[in-house]
Design a protein around this motif. Sequence first.
Motif, mmCIF file in Angstrom:
data_model
loop_
_atom_site.group_PDB
_atom_site.id
_atom_site.type_symbol
_atom_site.label_atom_id
_atom_site.label_comp_id
_atom_site.label_asym_id
_atom_site.label_seq_id
_atom_site.Cartn_x
_atom_site.Cartn_y
_atom_site.Cartn_z
ATOM 1 N N SER A 290 0.817 -1.216 0.000
ATOM 2 C CA SER A 290 0.000 0.000 0.000
ATOM 3 C C SER A 290 0.854 1.271 0.000
ATOM 4 O O SER A 290 0.329 2.369 0.040
ATOM 5 N N GLU A 291 2.178 1.103 -0.084
ATOM 6 C CA GLU A 291 3.070 2.270 -0.101
ATOM 7 C C GLU A 291 2.927 3.058 -1.400
ATOM 8 O O GLU A 291 2.726 2.482 -2.466
ATOM 9 N N LYS A 292 3.074 4.374 -1.293
ATOM 10 C CA LYS A 292 3.077 5.242 -2.465
ATOM 11 C C LYS A 292 4.271 4.871 -3.344
ATOM 12 O O LYS A 292 5.347 4.570 -2.828
ATOM 13 N N LEU A 293 4.085 4.880 -4.665
ATOM 14 C CA LEU A 293 5.151 4.462 -5.584
ATOM 15 C C LEU A 293 6.010 5.641 -6.028
ATOM 16 O O LEU A 293 5.538 6.771 -6.105
ATOM 17 N N SER A 294 7.259 5.326 -6.356
ATOM 18 C CA SER A 294 8.207 6.353 -6.766
ATOM 19 C C SER A 294 8.934 5.931 -8.045
ATOM 20 O O SER A 294 9.580 4.881 -8.075
ATOM 21 N N LYS B 134 -17.715 8.903 -17.135
ATOM 22 C CA LYS B 134 -17.915 9.007 -15.677
ATOM 23 C C LYS B 134 -16.684 9.641 -15.049
ATOM 24 O O LYS B 134 -15.559 9.380 -15.467
ATOM 25 N N LYS B 135 -16.915 10.464 -14.034
ATOM 26 C CA LYS B 135 -15.797 11.105 -13.337
ATOM 27 C C LYS B 135 -15.262 10.156 -12.263
ATOM 28 O O LYS B 135 -15.964 9.789 -11.335
ATOM 29 N N VAL B 136 -14.023 9.738 -12.436
ATOM 30 C CA VAL B 136 -13.382 8.823 -11.493
ATOM 31 C C VAL B 136 -12.685 9.659 -10.413
ATOM 32 O O VAL B 136 -11.964 10.595 -10.723
ATOM 33 N N VAL B 137 -12.914 9.303 -9.142
ATOM 34 C CA VAL B 137 -12.241 10.027 -8.059
ATOM 35 C C VAL B 137 -11.040 9.257 -7.519
ATOM 36 O O VAL B 137 -10.084 9.843 -7.031
ATOM 37 N N SER B 138 -11.087 7.929 -7.618
ATOM 38 C CA SER B 138 -9.926 7.128 -7.213
ATOM 39 C C SER B 138 -10.123 5.690 -7.677
ATOM 40 O O SER B 138 -11.201 5.291 -8.107
ATOM 41 N N LEU B 139 -9.046 4.927 -7.586
ATOM 42 C CA LEU B 139 -9.090 3.497 -7.846
ATOM 43 C C LEU B 139 -8.714 2.798 -6.553
ATOM 44 O O LEU B 139 -7.988 3.345 -5.729
ATOM 45 N N GLU B 140 -9.219 1.590 -6.401
ATOM 46 C CA GLU B 140 -8.838 0.796 -5.242
ATOM 47 C C GLU B 140 -8.405 -0.572 -5.750
ATOM 48 O O GLU B 140 -9.095 -1.190 -6.551
ATOM 49 N N TYR B 141 -7.230 -1.020 -5.294
ATOM 50 C CA TYR B 141 -6.676 -2.289 -5.753
ATOM 51 C C TYR B 141 -6.626 -3.292 -4.622
ATOM 52 O O TYR B 141 -6.274 -2.947 -3.493
ATOM 53 N N GLU B 142 -6.971 -4.542 -4.958
ATOM 54 C CA GLU B 142 -6.831 -5.653 -4.028
ATOM 55 C C GLU B 142 -6.074 -6.759 -4.740
ATOM 56 O O GLU B 142 -6.097 -6.848 -5.965
ATOM 57 N N SER B 143 -5.426 -7.628 -3.957
ATOM 58 C CA SER B 143 -4.650 -8.700 -4.559
ATOM 59 C C SER B 143 -4.476 -9.849 -3.587
ATOM 60 O O SER B 143 -4.503 -9.662 -2.370
ATOM 61 N N VAL C 3 9.383 -4.174 -10.449
ATOM 62 C CA VAL C 3 7.934 -4.075 -10.632
ATOM 63 C C VAL C 3 7.326 -3.798 -9.258
ATOM 64 O O VAL C 3 7.382 -4.649 -8.365
ATOM 65 N N HIS C 4 6.778 -2.607 -9.095
ATOM 66 C CA HIS C 4 6.103 -2.235 -7.853
ATOM 67 C C HIS C 4 4.641 -1.962 -8.177
ATOM 68 O O HIS C 4 4.346 -1.244 -9.138
ATOM 69 N N HIS C 5 3.727 -2.550 -7.396
ATOM 70 C CA HIS C 5 2.295 -2.305 -7.585
ATOM 71 C C HIS C 5 1.699 -1.882 -6.260
ATOM 72 O O HIS C 5 1.992 -2.458 -5.219
ATOM 73 N N ARG C 6 0.874 -0.875 -6.321
ATOM 74 C CA ARG C 6 0.255 -0.331 -5.114
ATOM 75 C C ARG C 6 -1.108 -0.977 -4.883
ATOM 76 O O ARG C 6 -1.864 -1.209 -5.817
ATOM 77 N N LEU C 7 -1.414 -1.248 -3.633
ATOM 78 C CA LEU C 7 -2.727 -1.751 -3.233
ATOM 79 C C LEU C 7 -3.457 -0.665 -2.452
ATOM 80 O O LEU C 7 -2.847 0.305 -2.000
ATOM 81 N N GLY C 8 -4.760 -0.863 -2.288
ATOM 82 C CA GLY C 8 -5.565 0.117 -1.555
ATOM 83 C C GLY C 8 -5.985 1.253 -2.463
ATOM 84 O O GLY C 8 -6.021 1.119 -3.684
ATOM 85 N N LEU C 9 -6.315 2.373 -1.846
ATOM 86 C CA LEU C 9 -6.835 3.536 -2.552
ATOM 87 C C LEU C 9 -5.724 4.300 -3.269
ATOM 88 O O LEU C 9 -4.721 4.646 -2.649
ATOM 89 N N VAL C 10 -5.912 4.540 -4.568
ATOM 90 C CA VAL C 10 -4.937 5.295 -5.359
ATOM 91 C C VAL C 10 -5.678 6.476 -5.988
ATOM 92 O O VAL C 10 -6.418 6.303 -6.958
ATOM 93 N N PRO C 11 -5.505 7.688 -5.437
ATOM 94 C CA PRO C 11 -6.203 8.868 -5.958
ATOM 95 C C PRO C 11 -5.777 9.228 -7.382
ATOM 96 O O PRO C 11 -4.726 8.798 -7.851
ATOM 97 N N VAL C 12 -6.579 10.051 -8.032
ATOM 98 C CA VAL C 12 -6.289 10.544 -9.374
ATOM 99 C C VAL C 12 -4.891 11.176 -9.394
ATOM 100 O O VAL C 12 -4.510 11.862 -8.448
ATOM 101 N N THR C 13 -4.152 10.883 -10.438
ATOM 102 C CA THR C 13 -2.772 11.336 -10.741
ATOM 103 C C THR C 13 -1.693 10.540 -10.004
ATOM 104 O O THR C 13 -0.523 10.648 -10.341
ATOM 105 N N GLU C 14 -2.050 9.713 -9.018
ATOM 106 C CA GLU C 14 -1.025 8.930 -8.325
ATOM 107 C C GLU C 14 -0.815 7.598 -9.045
ATOM 108 O O GLU C 14 -1.685 7.110 -9.758
ATOM 109 N N ALA C 15 0.362 7.005 -8.830
ATOM 110 C CA ALA C 15 0.753 5.796 -9.549
ATOM 111 C C ALA C 15 0.235 4.529 -8.864
ATOM 112 O O ALA C 15 0.325 4.397 -7.647
ATOM 113 N N SER C 16 -0.269 3.607 -9.686
ATOM 114 C CA SER C 16 -0.683 2.302 -9.183
ATOM 115 C C SER C 16 0.346 1.238 -9.538
ATOM 116 O O SER C 16 0.449 0.220 -8.865
ATOM 117 N N VAL C 17 1.104 1.467 -10.614
ATOM 118 C CA VAL C 17 2.141 0.514 -11.009
ATOM 119 C C VAL C 17 3.357 1.274 -11.528
ATOM 120 O O VAL C 17 3.218 2.292 -12.208
#
Length: 156
Positions: free
Chosen positions: A15-19, A49-58, A86-100
């Motif tokens: 769930s860490e923010k990606l860099s 549709k206006k997306v406010v965030s994505l949420e990832y589970e794994s 390869v880093h992938h983020r889990l949990g809530l990922v707001p608009v403009t933030e990286a998920s992968v």
Amino acid sequence: MGDTEEPQEYIRISSEKLSADEVSQLVISPSCGAVSIFIGTTRNNFEGKKVVSLEYESYVPMAEMEIKKIASEIRQQWPSVKHIAVHHRLGLVPVTEASVAIAISSPHRGDAQDAVKYCINTLKATVPIWKKELYEEDGYTWKENKEYFWKKKDNI
């Protein structure tokens, strides 16, 4: 260090923010003239549709195993590839933030670029990471990657 440096894989699902800086630093090698990077970010819309965030589970152990398989396939197809991150983020990922975030190094740019494209396409098609799109007005939708759907369909 030099050319005797062993090829490495850096796989992290958390769930860490990606860099972008972090993944690129992980794969830099003195024997490589190319580092190719792909960053997948949350966009603010999907089919009107206006997306406010994505949420990832794994299911992390299986996802990590599938990513290791992808790394192995990359090494077979592009033997010159040195390091793979390869880093992938889990949990809530707001608009403009990286998920992968994916970074791959090789002596020449062509192999690194081709390997990154293969990596993200195969990851989306085979790795058990599920995405929920949260919309401003209409609630949410669990999304299955189109690539994953067609792969499953072809195996039936």
